[in-house]
Design a protein around this motif. Structure first.
Motif, mmCIF file in Angstrom:
data_model
loop_
_atom_site.group_PDB
_atom_site.id
_atom_site.type_symbol
_atom_site.label_atom_id
_atom_site.label_comp_id
_atom_site.label_asym_id
_atom_site.label_seq_id
_atom_site.Cartn_x
_atom_site.Cartn_y
_atom_site.Cartn_z
ATOM 1 N N PRO A 32 0.824 -1.212 0.000
ATOM 2 C CA PRO A 32 0.000 0.000 0.000
ATOM 3 C C PRO A 32 0.855 1.259 0.000
ATOM 4 N N ASN A 33 0.294 2.346 -0.482
ATOM 5 C CA ASN A 33 0.985 3.631 -0.429
ATOM 6 C C ASN A 33 1.134 4.072 1.022
ATOM 7 N N THR A 34 2.237 4.754 1.314
ATOM 8 C CA THR A 34 2.532 5.134 2.690
ATOM 9 C C THR A 34 3.009 6.574 2.763
ATOM 10 N N SER A 35 3.080 7.082 3.973
ATOM 11 C CA SER A 35 3.654 8.390 4.253
ATOM 12 C C SER A 35 4.292 8.340 5.626
ATOM 13 N N SER A 36 5.145 9.310 5.924
ATOM 14 C CA SER A 36 5.831 9.314 7.211
ATOM 15 C C SER A 36 6.257 10.728 7.565
ATOM 16 N N VAL A 37 6.507 10.946 8.834
ATOM 17 C CA VAL A 37 7.042 12.212 9.313
ATOM 18 C C VAL A 37 8.020 11.917 10.432
ATOM 19 N N SER A 38 9.108 12.666 10.487
ATOM 20 C CA SER A 38 10.116 12.431 11.517
ATOM 21 C C SER A 38 10.631 13.766 12.047
ATOM 22 N N TYR A 39 11.138 13.716 13.273
ATOM 23 C CA TYR A 39 11.691 14.889 13.949
ATOM 24 C C TYR A 39 13.042 14.491 14.540
ATOM 25 N N THR A 40 14.099 15.200 14.165
ATOM 26 C CA THR A 40 15.449 14.857 14.597
ATOM 27 C C THR A 40 16.132 16.069 15.205
ATOM 28 N N GLY A 41 16.728 15.879 16.375
ATOM 29 C CA GLY A 41 17.519 16.922 17.004
ATOM 30 C C GLY A 41 18.912 16.413 17.321
ATOM 31 N N ASN A 42 19.930 17.225 17.066
ATOM 32 C CA ASN A 42 21.314 16.856 17.327
ATOM 33 C C ASN A 42 22.049 18.008 18.016
ATOM 34 N N VAL A 43 23.011 17.654 18.850
ATOM 35 C CA VAL A 43 23.896 18.622 19.495
ATOM 36 C C VAL A 43 25.323 18.128 19.314
ATOM 37 N N GLN A 44 26.246 19.030 18.958
ATOM 38 C CA GLN A 44 27.643 18.648 18.767
ATOM 39 C C GLN A 44 28.570 19.772 19.203
ATOM 40 N N TYR A 45 29.834 19.399 19.422
ATOM 41 C CA TYR A 45 30.853 20.393 19.755
ATOM 42 C C TYR A 45 32.136 20.030 19.018
ATOM 43 N N LYS A 46 32.709 21.017 18.336
ATOM 44 C CA LYS A 46 33.885 20.805 17.499
ATOM 45 C C LYS A 46 35.137 21.287 18.222
ATOM 46 N N TYR A 47 36.101 20.369 18.412
ATOM 47 C CA TYR A 47 37.374 20.687 19.057
ATOM 48 C C TYR A 47 38.460 20.776 17.990
ATOM 49 N N ASP A 48 39.129 21.923 17.899
ATOM 50 C CA ASP A 48 40.216 22.102 16.940
ATOM 51 C C ASP A 48 41.501 21.489 17.472
ATOM 52 N N LEU A 49 42.241 20.815 16.572
ATOM 53 C CA LEU A 49 43.514 20.187 16.902
ATOM 54 C C LEU A 49 44.607 20.833 16.053
ATOM 55 N N LEU A 50 45.812 20.295 16.109
ATOM 56 C CA LEU A 50 46.920 20.820 15.318
ATOM 57 C C LEU A 50 46.741 20.526 13.835
ATOM 58 N N TYR A 51 47.378 21.346 13.000
ATOM 59 C CA TYR A 51 47.454 21.147 11.564
ATOM 60 C C TYR A 51 46.077 21.099 10.909
ATOM 61 N N GLY A 52 45.131 21.899 11.402
ATOM 62 C CA GLY A 52 43.820 21.979 10.790
ATOM 63 C C GLY A 52 42.901 20.818 11.090
ATOM 64 N N ALA A 53 43.323 19.883 11.927
ATOM 65 C CA ALA A 53 42.482 18.732 12.251
ATOM 66 C C ALA A 53 41.462 19.107 13.322
ATOM 67 N N TYR A 54 40.427 18.308 13.430
ATOM 68 C CA TYR A 54 39.397 18.534 14.433
ATOM 69 C C TYR A 54 38.704 17.216 14.767
ATOM 70 N N ILE A 55 37.995 17.223 15.886
ATOM 71 C CA ILE A 55 37.131 16.116 16.280
ATOM 72 C C ILE A 55 35.832 16.716 16.771
ATOM 73 N N GLU A 56 34.697 16.120 16.385
ATOM 74 C CA GLU A 56 33.391 16.685 16.707
ATOM 75 C C GLU A 56 32.448 15.589 17.214
ATOM 76 N N PRO A 57 32.344 15.393 18.535
ATOM 77 C CA PRO A 57 31.361 14.449 19.087
ATOM 78 C C PRO A 57 29.942 14.977 18.882
ATOM 79 N N THR A 58 28.973 14.059 18.801
ATOM 80 C CA THR A 58 27.581 14.445 18.612
ATOM 81 C C THR A 58 26.655 13.444 19.278
ATOM 82 N N ILE A 59 25.513 13.914 19.755
ATOM 83 C CA ILE A 59 24.450 13.053 20.276
ATOM 84 C C ILE A 59 23.133 13.572 19.731
ATOM 85 N N GLY A 60 22.123 12.699 19.664
ATOM 86 C CA GLY A 60 20.847 13.148 19.134
ATOM 87 C C GLY A 60 19.747 12.130 19.334
#
Length: 363
Positions: A211-239
């Motif tokens: 059968p034909n279907t439809s859906s709706v979703s709601y997504t929230g995320n939070v992250q923080y970006k840590y700068d490292l040497l030589y242009g590198a970075y790490i960014e943890p996230t949860i949601g």
């Protein structure tokens, strides 16, 4: 009885086999249908590009008319401590620069972008392979300077077309999403609402289309970006993502799910000829902590509850991505991605692989 999972990229095969809609939630991504997955991947790629552009800017220009000591604002980059930066001006060699000649150009208060993305994915679920091709177009607008001189608020509007085939059934889908994202230094948060409308058709006589279907979703995320040497970075996230499944045009509700996810991305930036190359890796673990559904083929007004209030096995998803900034206004990216989920007593294991390519023009 063990019901097959409705997967984010493999929904069509299990629908055709079992006549179900929305029994279990997203194995491969945040949503239980392939259409939601395509939109999420597109929105995520756009947000990564926009967020990196904002966070890499120097958003506080020097006050005009002031004589500044350039030892405090020199071209020395502590992320690349061994690179040499020759003086651009005779006054720089003395440690001073005359502000009217060296002041940074005024920063725009608005940034705009148009995006085009194409993707291909294959999913294996209960021995059934689903192949999907998609195209996405999006427009984004970013306002710089909300609460401070350097924070930003981004709005993204996304539209997608998805064409999937499996087990003698074609499913055509229209999908759309709206996103708002806030960035302040390394901190960022985003919220997306996405909706889909799917129409199925059988290719062979004797095969009943789901059968034909439809859906709706709601997504929230939070992250923080840590700068490292030589242009590198790490960014943890949860949601978290909450999804609802419906019959055609949001008629009767047939299922819902709640997913918790967490992970991160790592990356860097390097110069190649006159271009900037930004490789990155992202990985996340997720679990549908609550999900329920009903049989879609039980007849009008006769839904049969199945897999009520259950949780799925642990899942993963990851991607490798390379973004190239060709000019200050034009960039493009390529990525390969994969995902999977462990089977349980109410869902079967699922594996997905795919890739996407996109381009963005901003002004």
């Amino acid at each position: 009885m063990k019901f097959p999972a409705v997967t984010s990229r493999g929904i069509v095969g299990t629908l055709a086999l079992a006549g179900l809609a929305g029994i279990s939630a997203t194995p491969g991504q945040a949503n239980p249908v392939i259409e939601q997955d395509v939109v999420r991947n597109a929105v995520q790629n756009i947000l990564w590009t926009v967020r990196d552009q904002i966070q890499n800017r120097r958003l506080t220009p020097p006050a005009p008319g002031a004589m500044r000591f350039t030892g405090e604002e020199s071209e020395f980059d502590n992320k690349r401590p061994f690179e040499q930066n020759p003086a651009r001006h005779a006054f720089d060699a003395l440690g001073y620069a005359k502000a009217p000649a060296m002041a940074a150009a005024p920063l725009p208060t608005w940034l705009y972008g148009v995006n085009a993305i194409g993707a291909y994915d294959e999913t294996l679920t209960a021995g059934v392979v689903t192949k999907a091709t998609s195209g996405t177009g999006a427009f984004d607008a970013t306002k710089i300077g909300i609460f401070t001189a350097s924070d930003a608020l981004t709005f993204v509007v996304t539209g997608s077309g998805i064409w999937a085939r499996t087990f003698g059934v074609d499913i055509d889908t229209a999908a759309g999403a709206g996103t708002v994202a806030y960035t302040n230094g390394g901190f960022s948060a985003d919220f997306t609402t996405a909706a889909t409308w799917s129409r199925a058709s059988a290719l062979n006589v004797g095969i009943a289309a789901p059968p034909n279907t439809s859906s709706v979703s709601y997504t929230g995320n939070v992250q923080y970006k840590y700068d490292l040497l030589y242009g590198a970075y790490i960014e943890p996230t949860i949601g978290v993502t909450y999804t609802e499944l419906y019959t055609a045009n949001f008629g009767a509700k047939t299922g819902d799910s709640t997913e918790l996810h967490g992970g991160g991305r790592i990356g860097t930036e390097m110069n190649w000829m006159s271009f900037k190359v930004q490789p990155q890796l992202s990985v996340a673990a997720f679990r549908n902590v609550d999900q329920s559904g009903v049989l879609a083929g039980a007849g009008p007004g006769l839904p049969i509850p199945v897999a009520a209030a259950t949780s799925s096995g642990m899942g993963y998803r990851g991607a490798a991505r390379v973004n190239v900034i060709w000019t200050p206004n034009f960039s493009s990216f390529l990525d390969v991605h994969g995902s999977g989920i462990a089977g349980t007593n109410t869902t079967v294991a699922t594996q997905t692989v795919g890739g996407s390519a996109g381009m963005r023009y901003s002004w």
